[in-house]
Write a protein that holds these residues in place. Structure first.
Motif, PDB file in Angstrom:
ATOM      1  N   ASN A 187       0.824  -1.214   0.000  1.00 28.78           N
ATOM      2  CA  ASN A 187       0.000   0.000   0.000  1.00 28.78           C
ATOM      3  C   ASN A 187       0.863   1.272   0.000  1.00 28.78           C
ATOM      4  N   SER A 188       0.602   2.157  -0.954  1.00 26.23           N
ATOM      5  CA  SER A 188       1.441   3.349  -1.145  1.00 26.23           C
ATOM      6  C   SER A 188       1.399   4.266   0.088  1.00 26.23           C
ATOM      7  N   ILE A 189       0.237   4.400   0.685  1.00 25.14           N
ATOM      8  CA  ILE A 189       0.078   5.323   1.819  1.00 25.14           C
ATOM      9  C   ILE A 189       0.800   4.754   3.055  1.00 25.14           C
ATOM     10  N   ALA A 190       0.647   3.447   3.248  1.00 24.87           N
ATOM     11  CA  ALA A 190       1.326   2.793   4.375  1.00 24.87           C
ATOM     12  C   ALA A 190       2.842   2.883   4.211  1.00 24.87           C
ATOM     13  N   GLN A 191       3.320   2.851   2.986  1.00 26.10           N
ATOM     14  CA  GLN A 191       4.773   2.984   2.783  1.00 26.10           C
ATOM     15  C   GLN A 191       5.246   4.357   3.259  1.00 26.10           C
ATOM     16  N   TRP A 192       4.489   5.405   2.957  1.00 27.32           N
ATOM     17  CA  TRP A 192       4.886   6.746   3.426  1.00 27.32           C
ATOM     18  C   TRP A 192       4.807   6.835   4.941  1.00 27.32           C
ATOM     19  N   ALA A 193       3.817   6.162   5.517  1.00 26.53           N
ATOM     20  CA  ALA A 193       3.725   6.129   6.982  1.00 26.53           C
ATOM     21  C   ALA A 193       4.953   5.424   7.570  1.00 26.53           C
ATOM     22  N   ALA A 194       5.408   4.365   6.901  1.00 25.59           N
ATOM     23  CA  ALA A 194       6.570   3.617   7.396  1.00 25.59           C
ATOM     24  C   ALA A 194       7.850   4.451   7.290  1.00 25.59           C
ATOM     25  N   VAL A 195       7.937   5.311   6.265  1.00 20.69           N
ATOM     26  CA  VAL A 195       9.094   6.219   6.156  1.00 20.69           C
ATOM     27  C   VAL A 195       9.158   7.080   7.418  1.00 20.69           C
ATOM     28  N   GLU A 196       8.004   7.610   7.818  1.00 17.60           N
ATOM     29  CA  GLU A 196       7.967   8.452   9.017  1.00 17.60           C
ATOM     30  C   GLU A 196       8.272   7.624  10.272  1.00 17.60           C
ATOM     31  N   ALA A 197       7.754   6.403  10.314  1.00 19.14           N
ATOM     32  CA  ALA A 197       8.010   5.544  11.486  1.00 19.14           C
ATOM     33  C   ALA A 197       9.512   5.352  11.669  1.00 19.14           C
ATOM     34  N   LEU A 198      10.220   5.036  10.586  1.00 21.52           N
ATOM     35  CA  LEU A 198      11.648   4.720  10.698  1.00 21.52           C
ATOM     36  C   LEU A 198      12.512   5.967  10.868  1.00 21.52           C
ATOM     37  N   ASN A 199      12.113   7.066  10.218  1.00 23.07           N
ATOM     38  CA  ASN A 199      12.944   8.281  10.272  1.00 23.07           C
ATOM     39  C   ASN A 199      12.550   9.220  11.411  1.00 23.07           C
ATOM     40  N   GLY A 200      11.334   9.082  11.923  1.00 18.00           N
ATOM     41  CA  GLY A 200      10.804  10.032  12.908  1.00 18.00           C
ATOM     42  C   GLY A 200      11.253   9.706  14.323  1.00 18.00           C
ATOM     43  N   PRO A 201      10.633  10.388  15.308  1.00 14.69           N
ATOM     44  CA  PRO A 201      10.998  10.169  16.709  1.00 14.69           C
ATOM     45  C   PRO A 201      10.766   8.720  17.135  1.00 14.69           C
ATOM     46  N   GLN A 202      11.688   8.204  17.953  1.00 12.81           N
ATOM     47  CA  GLN A 202      11.613   6.795  18.380  1.00 12.81           C
ATOM     48  C   GLN A 202      11.302   6.673  19.875  1.00 12.81           C
ATOM     49  N   ASP A 203      11.164   7.827  20.550  1.00 14.23           N
ATOM     50  CA  ASP A 203      11.104   7.774  22.016  1.00 14.23           C
ATOM     51  C   ASP A 203       9.860   7.077  22.571  1.00 14.23           C
ATOM     52  N   PHE A 204       8.771   7.035  21.800  1.00 14.68           N
ATOM     53  CA  PHE A 204       7.562   6.380  22.310  1.00 14.68           C
ATOM     54  C   PHE A 204       7.786   4.875  22.522  1.00 14.68           C
ATOM     55  N   ILE A 205       8.784   4.318  21.819  1.00 20.55           N
ATOM     56  CA  ILE A 205       9.032   2.874  21.949  1.00 20.55           C
ATOM     57  C   ILE A 205       9.453   2.551  23.384  1.00 20.55           C
ATOM     58  N   ALA A 206      10.366   3.369  23.917  1.00 20.23           N
ATOM     59  CA  ALA A 206      10.821   3.143  25.296  1.00 20.23           C
ATOM     60  C   ALA A 206       9.666   3.334  26.278  1.00 20.23           C
TER      61      ALA A 206
END
Ligand code: PLP
Length: 400
Positions: free
Chosen positions: A273-292
């Motif tokens: 899915n094209s839209i989900a791919q753009w969401a995944a770009v943000e997931a990987l490049n964006g802030p990671q602090d919520f994971i902790a």
């Protein structure tokens, strides 16, 4: 002539999905059910990721894309592998699919021939053996032990390898046991693999970020760089980024294999899915602090579940390093009888009677190739984990 192909005889519906569906049906019928069967976080996808998807729609990112992923997502994955795993891949060594499951499916169907053996440590994620069998391969399960916290030992790996071994499927942290391999434990396994150049390594790193107590995650090609050319490093955004419904998974590996995965995908689903791919770009490049922050909650629930389950009569629950599962043994209740007179002969009976008596849905261990045990997913509200464990204690206490 039969309607269905012979290949369909070699696969079954996913046991975990079947149990989640049964729990949902009981709930819809008015029963008070706590479902601990699903393999997905109960947290929402972070807003920055949702916003990136909405922007993608508004920007018109709504058409077919490259079959195996947009360049922007491949670049984000290349950067992720470098940053987090010390692995160097070129974009041509990256493939993106509709969830980690599709990447695994494509990789195995693209490589496994009749007679090929695939080593799968047990307990294993339910889909591995079915996909291997669908592809025509022979599953070689290798049972692990509760005393070893369900981790594969190098001697057991060595003993399972034959000239016909095509793949080892490796999964740390593990679904269903939560077991994760330390660097030293991984090194002991990679030392064995180095001696057997015919064996490919499919490492499913889906739960990489879900580790607790400061545990250091490692992946095989990072620990033993000489395995790089025969390792497919699979990962995805489903679990750590709370994006199970978005359906984006990916892998890095040898170019020839990555190309074959793309060819297979081009003849089935085409691009994710094209839209989900753009969401995944943000997931990987964006802030990671919520994971902790999420992990704090997961860790608290893990500790609660392990402690309460070990207080249930006949149950023994090791404390796993990661994922959001615990995998207690129920050996101590096998042979007992419920208050209603039903004999518990197997772990499947245990799960069935527990659901019937107390409305708690868990998945029986035999579905994961190692029993008698059961899997609890604690990716659900803490109060529900606590209430479910109380009910399990009550149920186990009622057995005679
Ligand atoms: C070990 C493991 N690998 C792969 C997957 C598949 O993930 P996805 O939802 O991205 O297809 C799951 C999902 O449950 C999993 O538990």
């Amino acid at each position: 002539m039969s309607l269905l192909s012979a290949a369909m005889n070699r696969i079954q519906p996913s046991a975990t999905i079947a149990i989640s569906n049964k729990a949902r049906e009981l709930k819809a019928a008015g029963r008070d059910v706590i479902a601990l069967a699903a393999g997905e976080p109960d947290f929402e996808t972070p807003d920055n990721i949702k916003d990136a998807a909405i922007k993608a729609i508004r920007d018109g990112q709504t058409r077919y894309t490259a079959v195996d992923g947009i360049p922007e997502l491949k670049a984000a994955i290349v950067a992720k592998f470098k940053r987090e795993n010390g692995l160097t891949y070129k974009p041509s060594q990256i493939t993106v699919g509709t969830g980690g499951k599709q990447v695994l499916f494509n990789a195995l169907v693209a490589t496994v021939d009749v007679g090929d053996e695939v080593i799968i440590p047990a307990p294993y994620w339910v889909s591995y053996p079915d996909i291997v069998q669908f592809a025509g391969g022979t599953v070689v399960p290798v049972e692990t032990k509760l005393e070893d916290n369900f981790k594969l030992k190098p001697e057991a790996l060595e003993a399972a390898i034959t000239p016909k071994t095509k793949w080892l499927i490796f999964n740390s942290p593990s679904n269903p046991s939560g077991a994760a391999y330390s660097r030293a434990e991984m090194r002991a396994l990679t030392d064995v693999l180095v001696k057997h150049p015919q064996v490919l390594i499919l490492t499913d790193d889906m739960y990489e970020h879900l580790v607790y107590d400061g545990f250091e995650f490692v992946t095989p090609a990072q620990v033993e760089p000489s395995l790089y050319d025969r390792t497919l490093t699979m990962n995805g955004v489903s679990k750590a980024y709370c994006m199970t419904g978005w359906r984006i998974g990916y892998a890095g590996g040898p170019e020839k294999l990555i190309k074959a995965i793309g060819t297979l995908q081009s003849q089935s689903t085409s691009n994710p899915n094209s839209i989900a791919q753009w969401a995944a770009v943000e997931a990987l490049n964006g802030p990671q602090d919520f994971i902790a922050a999420n992990n704090e909650v997961f860790k608290e629930r893990r500790d609660l579940a392990v402690s309460m389950l070990n207080q249930a009569s006949g149950i023994t629950c090791p404390k796993p390093e990661g994922a959001f599962y615990v995998y207690p043994s129920c050996a101590g209740v096998i042979g007992k009888t419920t208050a209603g007179g039903k004999k518990i002969a197997t772990d499947e009976d245990f799960a069935t009677e527990l659901l019937d008596a107390e409305g708690v849905a868990v998945v029986h261990g035999s579905a994961f190739g190692l029993g008698p045990a059961f899997r609890i997913s604690y990716a659900t509200a803490t109060k529900d984990v606590e209430e479910a464990c109380l009910r399990i204690q009550r149920f186990c206490g009622s057995l005679r």
